[in-house]
Design a protein around this motif. Sequence first.
Motif, PDB file in Angstrom:
ATOM      1  N   THR A 101      50.450  42.966  75.594  1.00  0.00           N
ATOM      2  CA  THR A 101      49.194  43.729  75.668  1.00  0.00           C
ATOM      3  C   THR A 101      48.505  43.460  77.012  1.00  0.00           C
ATOM      4  O   THR A 101      48.863  42.520  77.723  1.00  0.00           O
ATOM      5  N   GLY A 131      45.695  42.224  77.212  1.00  0.00           N
ATOM      6  CA  GLY A 131      45.041  40.922  77.041  1.00  0.00           C
ATOM      7  C   GLY A 131      45.865  39.772  77.596  1.00  0.00           C
ATOM      8  O   GLY A 131      45.330  38.733  77.971  1.00  0.00           O
ATOM      9  N   GLN A 187      44.557  32.216  76.226  1.00  0.00           N
ATOM     10  CA  GLN A 187      43.342  33.029  76.393  1.00  0.00           C
ATOM     11  C   GLN A 187      42.371  32.871  75.226  1.00  0.00           C
ATOM     12  O   GLN A 187      41.175  33.056  75.379  1.00  0.00           O
ATOM     13  N   ASN A 188      42.907  32.555  74.036  1.00  0.00           N
ATOM     14  CA  ASN A 188      42.068  32.594  72.830  1.00  0.00           C
ATOM     15  C   ASN A 188      41.448  31.241  72.473  1.00  0.00           C
ATOM     16  O   ASN A 188      41.867  30.209  72.973  1.00  0.00           O
ATOM     17  N   SER A 234      43.037  46.597  74.602  1.00  0.00           N
ATOM     18  CA  SER A 234      43.799  47.494  75.479  1.00  0.00           C
ATOM     19  C   SER A 234      44.444  48.637  74.692  1.00  0.00           C
ATOM     20  O   SER A 234      44.869  49.619  75.275  1.00  0.00           O
ATOM     21  N   PHE A 237      40.413  53.481  79.947  1.00  0.00           N
ATOM     22  CA  PHE A 237      39.590  53.687  81.139  1.00  0.00           C
ATOM     23  C   PHE A 237      39.989  52.668  82.199  1.00  0.00           C
ATOM     24  O   PHE A 237      39.939  51.457  81.940  1.00  0.00           O
ATOM     25  N   ALA A 286      40.393  38.207  73.855  1.00  0.00           N
ATOM     26  CA  ALA A 286      39.867  37.167  74.746  1.00  0.00           C
ATOM     27  C   ALA A 286      39.328  37.729  76.055  1.00  0.00           C
ATOM     28  O   ALA A 286      38.268  37.300  76.531  1.00  0.00           O
ATOM     29  N   SER A 287      40.042  38.721  76.650  1.00  0.00           N
ATOM     30  CA  SER A 287      39.548  39.251  77.936  1.00  0.00           C
ATOM     31  C   SER A 287      38.231  39.997  77.732  1.00  0.00           C
ATOM     32  O   SER A 287      37.309  39.874  78.549  1.00  0.00           O
ATOM     33  N   SER A 288      38.139  40.774  76.657  1.00  0.00           N
ATOM     34  CA  SER A 288      36.878  41.487  76.391  1.00  0.00           C
ATOM     35  C   SER A 288      35.728  40.495  76.254  1.00  0.00           C
ATOM     36  O   SER A 288      34.632  40.719  76.787  1.00  0.00           O
ATOM     37  N   GLU A 338      34.893  39.008  79.692  1.00  0.00           N
ATOM     38  CA  GLU A 338      34.205  39.984  80.546  1.00  0.00           C
ATOM     39  C   GLU A 338      32.754  40.161  80.078  1.00  0.00           C
ATOM     40  O   GLU A 338      31.834  40.210  80.892  1.00  0.00           O
ATOM     41  N   HIS A 359      42.558  34.710  65.344  1.00  0.00           N
ATOM     42  CA  HIS A 359      42.036  34.213  66.623  1.00  0.00           C
ATOM     43  C   HIS A 359      40.841  35.020  67.129  1.00  0.00           C
ATOM     44  O   HIS A 359      39.960  34.483  67.786  1.00  0.00           O
ATOM     45  N   GLN A 360      40.779  36.339  66.773  1.00  0.00           N
ATOM     46  CA  GLN A 360      39.624  37.118  67.262  1.00  0.00           C
ATOM     47  C   GLN A 360      38.323  36.647  66.595  1.00  0.00           C
ATOM     48  O   GLN A 360      37.263  36.675  67.213  1.00  0.00           O
TER      49      GLN A 360
HETATM   50  C1  LIG Z   1      45.097  43.354  68.817  1.00  0.00           C
HETATM   51  C2  LIG Z   1      45.360  42.011  69.431  1.00  0.00           C
HETATM   52  O1  LIG Z   1      45.934  41.129  68.791  1.00  0.00           O
HETATM   53  N1  LIG Z   1      44.917  41.862  70.704  1.00  0.00           N
HETATM   54  C3  LIG Z   1      45.127  40.627  71.454  1.00  0.00           C
HETATM   55  C4  LIG Z   1      45.595  40.937  72.896  1.00  0.00           C
HETATM   56  O2  LIG Z   1      44.663  41.583  73.708  1.00  0.00           O
HETATM   57  P1  LIG Z   1      44.038  43.029  73.831  1.00  0.00           P
HETATM   58  O3  LIG Z   1      44.684  43.721  74.952  1.00  0.00           O
HETATM   59  O4  LIG Z   1      43.983  43.722  72.529  1.00  0.00           O
HETATM   60  O5  LIG Z   1      42.483  42.663  74.153  1.00  0.00           O
HETATM   61  P2  LIG Z   1      41.717  41.897  75.304  1.00  0.00           P
HETATM   62  O6  LIG Z   1      40.290  42.066  75.003  1.00  0.00           O
HETATM   63  O7  LIG Z   1      42.173  40.490  75.473  1.00  0.00           O
HETATM   64  O8  LIG Z   1      42.113  42.694  76.648  1.00  0.00           O
HETATM   65  C5  LIG Z   1      41.828  44.029  76.835  1.00  0.00           C
HETATM   66  C6  LIG Z   1      41.727  44.292  78.322  1.00  0.00           C
HETATM   67  O9  LIG Z   1      41.903  45.668  78.548  1.00  0.00           O
HETATM   68  C7  LIG Z   1      40.849  46.139  79.359  1.00  0.00           C
HETATM   69  N2  LIG Z   1      40.604  47.560  79.044  1.00  0.00           N
HETATM   70  C8  LIG Z   1      40.492  47.959  77.740  1.00  0.00           C
HETATM   71  C9  LIG Z   1      40.277  49.276  77.456  1.00  0.00           C
HETATM   72  C10 LIG Z   1      40.159  50.205  78.513  1.00  0.00           C
HETATM   73  O10 LIG Z   1      39.943  51.416  78.317  1.00  0.00           O
HETATM   74  N3  LIG Z   1      40.255  49.758  79.782  1.00  0.00           N
HETATM   75  C11 LIG Z   1      40.492  48.455  80.086  1.00  0.00           C
HETATM   76  O11 LIG Z   1      40.602  48.099  81.261  1.00  0.00           O
HETATM   77  C12 LIG Z   1      39.662  45.240  79.031  1.00  0.00           C
HETATM   78  O12 LIG Z   1      38.730  45.290  80.073  1.00  0.00           O
HETATM   79  C13 LIG Z   1      40.369  43.903  78.892  1.00  0.00           C
HETATM   80  O13 LIG Z   1      40.550  43.309  80.159  1.00  0.00           O
HETATM   81  O14 LIG Z   1      45.808  39.661  73.567  1.00  0.00           O
HETATM   82  C14 LIG Z   1      44.627  38.881  73.711  1.00  0.00           C
HETATM   83  C15 LIG Z   1      45.001  37.633  74.511  1.00  0.00           C
HETATM   84  O15 LIG Z   1      45.901  36.832  73.844  1.00  0.00           O
HETATM   85  C16 LIG Z   1      44.034  38.557  72.337  1.00  0.00           C
HETATM   86  O16 LIG Z   1      42.812  37.881  72.492  1.00  0.00           O
HETATM   87  C17 LIG Z   1      43.820  39.849  71.553  1.00  0.00           C
HETATM   88  O17 LIG Z   1      43.329  39.545  70.270  1.00  0.00           O
END
Ligand SMILES: CC(=O)N[C@H]1[C@@H](OP(=O)(O)OP(=O)(O)OC[C@H]2O[C@@H](n3ccc(=O)[nH]c3=O)[C@H](O)[C@@H]2O)O[C@H](CO)[C@@H](O)[C@@H]1O
Length: 370
Positions: free
Chosen positions: A15, A17, A125-126, A196, A252, A271-273, A276, A296-297
């Motif tokens: 992902t 993340g 990350q978590n 993501s 996005f 974790a990244s959300s 951020e 973990h979330q």
């Molecule tokens: C469903 C699941 O199990 N998800 C896991 C996945 O991350 P998952 O990718 O679901 O979620 P995260 O919040 O860690 O990361 C998302 C990233 O995508 C970016 N973003 C998102 C949407 C968008 O339109 N544009 C964009 O740029 C966000 O800014 C962020 O940087 O791995 C992470 C790290 O191990 C875990 O904490 C999450 O629980």
Amino acid sequence: MSKGKGLIVLAAGGTGGHLFPAEAIAEKLKQNGYDIQLVCDKRVLSLLEGAFLKTKTFIITSIAPRSGIINKLINILLLFFSTVKISITFLLNRPKLIMSFGGYPTLPAALSAVIFRIPLILHEQNSSLGQINKLFLPFAKNLLISFPNTKQISSKYIKKVVLAGLPLRSKIITLINSKKPEKNKKLFKILVIGGSQGARIFSDVIPQAILNLDQSLQKKIQITQQTRNNLIDGTINTYKKTLCGYQVASFFKNIAELYQQHDLLIIRAGASSIAELMSFQKAAIVVPFAKAKDNHQYHNAKFLSDNSKIIFKEENGFSIDWLSNCLKDFLNDQQKIKNIETSYNAKYTSIHINAADMITNFITSTLIQN
Ligand SMILES: CC(=O)N[C@H]1[C@@H](OP(=O)(O)OP(=O)(O)OC[C@H]2O[C@@H](n3ccc(=O)[nH]c3=O)[C@H](O)[C@@H]2O)O[C@H](CO)[C@@H](O)[C@@H]1O
């Protein structure tokens, strides 16, 4: 063959993340003269950007992780073949260090590092240690964690643990440090991000909650929502029945600008959300994905709610009625937004902003000691 200070392999997959923190480190290591290779799986190829666009990428083969013994056996076999292939490339290219960001796609690279005694650094990350990182912790040089008091770490290995934060990409840090845009007082802007990959619950609940509001309140709302491809049409159809402004897409790329421009975020607790959000210090409703591994979330969201006044709502309470009332409160008293924005515990607001530099220095000094 390596031309710079040496080759460092980053393993991340599954992902955004996992991939985006690795991208933040790749940017810094490249600036410091290291050659980088990425090991990932095909699910993240569409997300490769920035430092990873010109990086040699080794794609491990696996199928979507579903339950069922046959699927598991196929995946074990595919991971075994990937490990053999990666071991051969490690033998030929001799990386100086492997950094692994967890998740099962990192298994072949981490295992090859152990076989060839290449220094292995893990990043979690978590707020709770993942299975693959747990498996390799006994063999790793260090475990870098993103949140204090990360759970599931055996006390035997506590000396290997370093609190480093979650590295953010430079395009995000630039906007965190830039001047905030003026707030549009007439509009209440909501940003919805489901990790993501998007989140179905946000498409089921949020458009209906807005439809439930008086039209005079609907008019004040401008919503930007990320959702899964197959949910875009249904989500737009409900917004069409309201008087709010809306924009819906599956991903996005300008996420940092969106954080800056919106008043309220409704997000998952990836974790990244969370990192951020802590860095931008925004008002938010955080709804952890209830089926995330080892919950973990939930732990990520709990850490954040212990250190700010964000609204922590579990999935079973995130209903249309609850959200309508909550939005009504925000629309009637926008001071509530300010109260959340100013509530973040200052101890943790810069940890993720500094993480990429901290980790790059850590890697450099690890290489000097070897
Ligand atoms: C469903 C699941 O199990 N998800 C896991 C996945 O991350 P998952 O990718 O679901 O979620 P995260 O919040 O860690 O990361 C998302 C990233 O995508 C970016 N973003 C998102 C949407 C968008 O339109 N544009 C964009 O740029 C966000 O800014 C962020 O940087 O791995 C992470 C790290 O191990 C875990 O904490 C999450 O629980």
